[in-house]
Design an enzyme around this catalytic site. Structure first.
Site, PDB file in Angstrom:
ATOM      1  N   THR A 184      -4.885   6.418   0.351  1.00 57.83           N
ATOM      2  CA  THR A 184      -6.146   7.155   0.337  1.00 57.83           C
ATOM      3  C   THR A 184      -6.052   8.353  -0.599  1.00 57.83           C
ATOM      4  OG1 THR A 184      -6.341   6.546   2.637  1.00 57.83           O
ATOM      5  CG2 THR A 184      -7.873   8.217   1.824  1.00 57.83           C
TER       6      THR A 184
ATOM      7  N   HIS B 193      -4.449  13.670   1.405  1.00 53.33           N
ATOM      8  CA  HIS B 193      -4.619  12.777   2.544  1.00 53.33           C
ATOM      9  C   HIS B 193      -3.363  12.811   3.426  1.00 53.33           C
ATOM     10  CE1 HIS B 193      -5.644   9.196   4.903  1.00 53.33           C
ATOM     11  NE2 HIS B 193      -4.455   8.700   4.594  1.00 53.33           N
TER      12      HIS B 193
ATOM     13  N   TYR C 273       1.985   2.434  15.695  1.00 59.83           N
ATOM     14  CA  TYR C 273       2.655   2.709  14.412  1.00 59.83           C
ATOM     15  C   TYR C 273       4.113   3.123  14.509  1.00 59.83           C
ATOM     16  CZ  TYR C 273       2.729   7.871  14.214  1.00 59.83           C
ATOM     17  OH  TYR C 273       3.004   9.190  14.406  1.00 59.83           O
TER      18      TYR C 273
ATOM     19  N   GLN D 163      -3.888   1.983  15.466  1.00 58.05           N
ATOM     20  CA  GLN D 163      -2.808   2.535  14.637  1.00 58.05           C
ATOM     21  C   GLN D 163      -1.980   3.572  15.404  1.00 58.05           C
ATOM     22  OE1 GLN D 163      -4.287   4.282  11.000  1.00 58.05           O
ATOM     23  NE2 GLN D 163      -2.254   4.747  10.195  1.00 58.05           N
TER      24      GLN D 163
ATOM     25  N   LYS E 292      -4.314  -2.398  10.309  1.00 57.21           N
ATOM     26  CA  LYS E 292      -4.668  -2.478   8.889  1.00 57.21           C
ATOM     27  C   LYS E 292      -4.870  -3.921   8.421  1.00 57.21           C
ATOM     28  CE  LYS E 292      -3.566   1.905   7.651  1.00 57.21           C
ATOM     29  NZ  LYS E 292      -4.381   2.792   6.818  1.00 57.21           N
TER      30      LYS E 292
ATOM     31  N   GLU F 151      -9.324   4.021  -1.998  1.00 57.76           N
ATOM     32  CA  GLU F 151      -8.088   3.829  -2.758  1.00 57.76           C
ATOM     33  C   GLU F 151      -8.367   3.161  -4.101  1.00 57.76           C
ATOM     34  OE1 GLU F 151      -4.760   2.191  -0.711  1.00 57.76           O
ATOM     35  OE2 GLU F 151      -5.451   2.843   1.274  1.00 57.76           O
TER      36      GLU F 151
ATOM     37  N   ASP G 288       0.840  -1.196   0.000  1.00 64.64           N
ATOM     38  CA  ASP G 288       0.000   0.000   0.000  1.00 64.64           C
ATOM     39  C   ASP G 288       0.879   1.251   0.000  1.00 64.64           C
ATOM     40  OD1 ASP G 288      -2.432   1.244  -0.132  1.00 64.64           O
ATOM     41  OD2 ASP G 288      -2.776   1.237   2.025  1.00 64.64           O
TER      42      ASP G 288
ATOM     43  N   GLU H 187     -10.702   3.591   3.899  1.00 62.61           N
ATOM     44  CA  GLU H 187      -9.799   4.411   3.081  1.00 62.61           C
ATOM     45  C   GLU H 187     -10.145   4.190   1.617  1.00 62.61           C
ATOM     46  OE1 GLU H 187      -5.678   3.731   4.253  1.00 62.61           O
ATOM     47  OE2 GLU H 187      -5.888   5.279   5.799  1.00 62.61           O
TER      48      GLU H 187
END
Ligand code: CA
Length: 435
Positions: free
Chosen positions: A368, A142, A252, A248, A261, A209, A135, A207
């Site tokens: 996104t 975004h 993260y 997240q 995710k 995408e 990704d 999101e």
């Protein structure tokens, strides 16, 4: 690159009437997917109007020859990886032949009719075995909006304008449209405590995408040059990269998103080909004054001139309240692929620049894609500024994040004067309560 040809002629009509009146799937689209009917094995199909053309049945009745037959055979089984690997030549030959077969006045109508099923009678599956999923983060609005929530003075990190940023996602939990997803449980830590608790996410997000199907791929140690990268792409889909924002925020650093995710991603099941999207190619928008030029390995004149896309992207929300009152889904955002800071070719070239091999059926996400205004934000995190503002729905309900029983729908359309509008079909998933 992908030139416009007779298959895009806006005057072309199909004898399959449902393809002619504003369907996402007119004769100018012709996407590939994998379907099953009853207890039969999943197999490859082509979507036109509200029908699915059974490619295996088409091969058996001798509808294809030469390169088109090679492509049709590769696309007739339960997974399309071999078809994706073939690349543009055979794919384009098959598209040309299908266009002839479906065109009004086709002399083979009776034979083709025997290969058609109603879309309402089939179940759609993932179209390919997804070996790896990466990704990216190429939606600059975004990246700026999310960066601002974390770093108000310095939203975009200095690498953003040099590096097509990405991370390795989880391939095993990608599901086709209409498979419900379950709210994940994980570690959440409130700002005013030092210790996390283990609970269902309270900040579930979508999101918006674009998904990219890798075609031929490359050998390990052999990067794909920017001028060749468009040939590595076999098609496109919609991708909802479900995200748990509280999980997240806590997990993260320092290595990036993980369990926030990897629990689920939803894709639209039809592979929209680069050929179908040829009319909707545009120049990559000029970078704002003062931004650096891409490094030479990411810069190609043809890619800059025609490597971007003008595709509308939409997110809709359907809640229990809206369903009960018979109200239409609420539009959360209308965005466009023009808001990508990097082209798809640049993503492929950067991914392989270190010698990493991409394989047929790998899936790339753009990240996104938000527009500059709040009616085009591709995540609820941005739309509500991290839950600060509520979104009011016609049912009287409010949303700061996604709730159980909500259904998120993504849609996309290529639209251009002088051409027939094509769509991607739907990418939808219902949220089930945590277990
Ligand atoms: Ca994402």
């Amino acid at each position: 690159m992908n030139q416009v040809d007779q298959t895009h002629d806006p005057k072309l009509r199909s004898w399959i009437e449902s393809a002619n009146d504003g369907s996402d799937f007119p004769i100018q689209n012709l996407p590939f997917g994998v379907f099953s009917c009853g207890d039969a094995q999943p197999r490859g199909g082509v979507r036109i109007g509200d029908k699915v053309f059974d490619i295996f049945a088409g091969c058996s009745s001798g509808l294809f020859t030469d390169q088109a037959a090679e492509a049709a055979e590769a696309a007739s089984g339960p997974l399309l990886n071999t078809f994706l690997k073939l690349g543009q030549g055979p794919r384009r030959a098959l598209r040309g032949r299908l266009s002839q077969l479906f065109t009004t006045g086709s002399s083979e109508r009776l034979r083709v009719e025997k290969c058609l099923l109603d879309i309402s009678d089939v179940t759609m599956h993932l179209p390919a075995q997804i070996g790896d999923y990466t990704d990216f983060y190429v939606g600059i609005h975004h990246a700026t909006n999310v960066g601002r929530l974390f770093r108000p003075d310095n939203p975009l990190l200095p690498n953003y304008k040099y590096v097509p940023i990405g991370y390795h996602g989880r391939a095993s939990s990608i599901r086709p449209s209409r498979i419900p997803m379950r709210r994940p449980v994980g570690q959440l830590k409130a700002a005013d405590t030092d210790v996390p608790r283990f609970a269902p996410t309270e900040r579930l997000d979508y999101e918006l995408e674009l998904g990219i199907w890798v075609g031929p791929g490359n050998d390990q140690g052999t990067p794909v040059a920017i001028g060749e990268a468009a040939g590595s792409i076999a098609g496109f889909c919609l991708l909802n990269d479900w995200s748990a924002r509280d999980i997240q925020a806590w997990e993260y650093q320092p290595l990036g998103p993980f369990l926030s995710k990897s629990f689920a991603s939803t894709i639209s099941p039809w592979i929209i080909t680069p050929e179908a999207l040829a009319p909707f190619r545009v120049a990559q928008p000029a970078r704002p004054e003062g931004d650096p030029s891409p490094l030479p390995y990411l810069l190609d004149e043809t890619d800059q001139r025609s490597g971007a896309f003008d595709i509308e992207l939409e997110v809709l929300l359907l809640t229990q309240g809206l369903r009960e009152k018979g109200l239409p889904p609420h539009r959360l955002a209308l965005s466009n692929t023009r808001h990508m800071y990097w082209t798809v070719a640049q993503m492929v070239t950067h991914h392989t620049a270190n010698g990493c091999n991409l394989q047929p059926g790998d899936l790339l996400g753009t990240g996104t894609i938000s527009g500059p205004e709040s009616d085009a934000y591709g995540s609820i995190l941005e739309a509500t500024e991290g839950g600060k503002h509520a979104i009011e729905l016609a049912s009287g309900e409010v949303r700061r994040f996604i709730e159980d029983g909500d259904e998120v729908l993504l849609q996309a359309r290529g639209r251009r004067e002088g051409f027939v509008t094509i769509g991607f079909g739907e990418c939808r998933s219902l949220v089930l309560p945590a277990q």
